[in-house]
Enzyme design. Structure first.
Site, mmCIF file in Angstrom:
data_model
loop_
_atom_site.group_PDB
_atom_site.id
_atom_site.type_symbol
_atom_site.label_atom_id
_atom_site.label_comp_id
_atom_site.label_asym_id
_atom_site.label_seq_id
_atom_site.Cartn_x
_atom_site.Cartn_y
_atom_site.Cartn_z
ATOM 1 N N LYS A 45 0.785 -1.282 -0.013
ATOM 2 C CA LYS A 45 -0.001 0.319 0.009
ATOM 3 C C LYS A 45 0.926 0.980 -0.209
ATOM 4 C CE LYS A 45 -4.247 -0.461 0.171
ATOM 5 N NZ LYS A 45 -5.092 -0.551 -0.877
ATOM 6 N N THR B 227 -3.526 -5.212 0.529
ATOM 7 C CA THR B 227 -2.762 -4.092 0.050
ATOM 8 C C THR B 227 -3.351 -3.711 1.365
ATOM 9 O OG1 THR B 227 -3.878 -3.283 -1.077
ATOM 10 C CG2 THR B 227 -1.411 -4.201 -1.516
ATOM 11 N N ASP B 228 -5.177 -3.946 1.782
ATOM 12 C CA ASP B 228 -5.660 -2.794 2.471
ATOM 13 C C ASP B 228 -5.668 -3.554 4.156
ATOM 14 O OD1 ASP B 228 -7.962 -1.407 3.076
ATOM 15 O OD2 ASP B 228 -9.011 -3.270 4.154
ATOM 16 N N PHE C 150 33.104 28.092 -10.573
ATOM 17 C CA PHE C 150 33.227 27.118 -11.544
ATOM 18 C C PHE C 150 33.994 28.214 -12.434
ATOM 19 C CE2 PHE C 150 30.827 24.706 -14.411
ATOM 20 C CZ PHE C 150 31.446 22.963 -14.105
ATOM 21 N N GLN D 216 29.754 19.805 -7.281
ATOM 22 C CA GLN D 216 30.273 18.159 -7.250
ATOM 23 C C GLN D 216 31.517 18.403 -5.637
ATOM 24 O OE1 GLN D 216 29.541 19.655 -10.111
ATOM 25 N NE2 GLN D 216 29.917 17.899 -12.005
ATOM 26 N N ASN E 14 21.322 21.581 -9.341
ATOM 27 C CA ASN E 14 22.153 23.190 -8.909
ATOM 28 C C ASN E 14 21.266 24.069 -9.508
ATOM 29 O OD1 ASN E 14 24.049 25.842 -9.458
ATOM 30 N ND2 ASN E 14 25.625 24.425 -10.879
ATOM 31 N N HIS F 224 20.740 27.492 -10.665
ATOM 32 C CA HIS F 224 20.924 28.566 -11.588
ATOM 33 C C HIS F 224 20.706 29.645 -11.095
ATOM 34 C CE1 HIS F 224 23.304 25.100 -13.732
ATOM 35 N NE2 HIS F 224 21.635 25.232 -14.239
HETATM 36 O O1 LIG Z 1 29.479 23.177 -10.044
HETATM 37 C C1 LIG Z 1 29.028 23.170 -11.385
HETATM 38 N N1 LIG Z 1 29.233 21.828 -11.693
HETATM 39 C C2 LIG Z 1 28.503 21.454 -13.184
HETATM 40 O O2 LIG Z 1 28.903 20.051 -13.520
HETATM 41 C C3 LIG Z 1 27.940 22.506 -13.865
HETATM 42 N N2 LIG Z 1 27.885 22.396 -15.597
HETATM 43 C C4 LIG Z 1 27.271 23.766 -15.126
HETATM 44 O O3 LIG Z 1 26.381 24.341 -16.750
HETATM 45 N N3 LIG Z 1 27.542 25.003 -14.034
HETATM 46 C C5 LIG Z 1 27.905 24.040 -13.601
HETATM 47 N N4 LIG Z 1 28.435 23.958 -12.290
#
Ligand SMILES: O=c1[nH]c(=O)c2[nH]c(=O)[nH]c2[nH]1
Length: 310
Positions: A12, A57-58, A158, A231, A257, A259
């Site tokens: 359930k 499941t009940d 980055f 990452q 991420n 943005h």
């Molecule tokens: O921290 C980031 N990792 C990515 O793999 C990535 N790719 C991206 O376009 N921006 C970022 N920023």
């Protein structure tokens, strides 16, 4: 031609359980979304419609409510273990059970006379999650949370990524880093060896304390790691948890991420030194990884019923 039944489970989904502990004048509430999945001797129901072994499941749904009444509801991990042990222990045709729980947090409403005794406001930035798996080989607990939204307004760069003919992204030494952390961690001690002593397991230490500590470590690592990539922040968060918690074998993350783009204010004769941003909702990068101990005991079926992490 040979045709046979493959892997199967049934249960359930999303049993919404609210339990009020009224044992004191100050009430405590547990608000859970519980899903059960059973595995076992289910060949006959699939191939012949013979329901002899089919614990409905009940009934599974009713069991969630009845065990809440009989035993109360402690930590989500504890309640999940109670249910999983019940299904595998009481029904010979059921060989394995996975119980997935989401917990929504409530906090007593602050008043001028202190927190109210029985009025609550939803709290918690995130949703706590648990998946307990039990079968004849042992028990596995994966705890976690989803939707922990965090943002850093500095200390995020980055750069150094490959430039192809389709690359337009500018390198940056200063950007907003924002994400909604989903994390799931698998406990090691006592949870994957049948009969092993659970002294060091969080059942003894306290599931709630373990949860709060892991969340605290994740947040602190996000805040204090100067980020060269999301990452890298993810890995630092996992490393911080595994360094401090020998009872945790591995931790997995899924993080968008989110943005934030600096708005071009030049048409208005204004500069924009990373002050005004457009928070885009899609598309978003999606960064996922597991961070694990070298000597982590085998995961067994721990992740089999964990949504999004298969
Ligand atoms: O921290 C980031 N990792 C990515 O793999 C990535 N790719 C991206 O376009 N921006 C970022 N920023």
């Amino acid at each position: 031609m040979g045709i046979r039944l493959g892997r199967n489970e049934y249960g359930k989904a999303e049993v919404r359980l609210v339990h009020v502990d009224r044992s004191a004048s100050v009430h405590r509430i547990k608000d859970l979304n519980v899903s059960t999945r059973l595995r076992g001797d289910m060949e006959a129901v699939h191939t012949r419609g013979d329901n002899t072994n089919c614990l409905t499941t009940d009934t599974q749904k009713n069991t969630v409510y009845a065990l809440a009444r009989e035993h109360g509801v402690g930590a989500a991990e504890e309640f999940g273990l109670l249910l999983a042990r019940h299904f595998t222990g009481e029904h010979a045709s059921v060989h394995g059970a996975a119980v997935e729980l989401q917990e929504f947090a409530w906090q007593r409403i602050p008043t001028s006379e202190g927190p109210h005794g029985h009025a609550f406001v939803r709290s918690g930035a995130e949703t706590r999650t648990v998946v307990v798996t039990a079968d004849r080989g042992g028990e596995w607990v994966v705890s976690g949370f989803e939707g922990l939204t965090v943002l850093k307004s500095a200390d995020s760069e980055f750069r150094g990524f490959p430039r192809t003919r389709f690359t337009t992204l500018a390198e940056t030494g200063d950007r907003i880093l924002a994400t909604d952390v989903t994390a799931r961690w698998r406990y090691a001690a006592g949870w994957n060896a049948p009969g092993s002593a659970p002294e060091e397991a969080p059942e003894a230490v306290g599931w709630d304390a373990a949860y709060e500590r892991v969340k605290g470590l994740v947040l602190e690592a996000f805040a204090t790691t100067p980020s060269l990539a999301l990452q890298q922040s993810l890995y630092a968060m996992g490393e911080a948890v595994l360094r401090e918690r020998p009872d945790i074998a591995e931790i997995r993350f899924s993080m968008p991420n989110n943005h934030h783009f600096a708005v071009d204010l030049a048409p208005f004769g204004m500069d924009n030194p990373n002050v005004v941003f457009h928070a885009a909702d899609r598309p978003y990068g999606r960064i996922e990884a597991a961070v694990e101990r070298d000597d982590a005991p085998d995961a067994g079926p721990a992740w089999d019923s964990v949504p999004g992490f298969v």
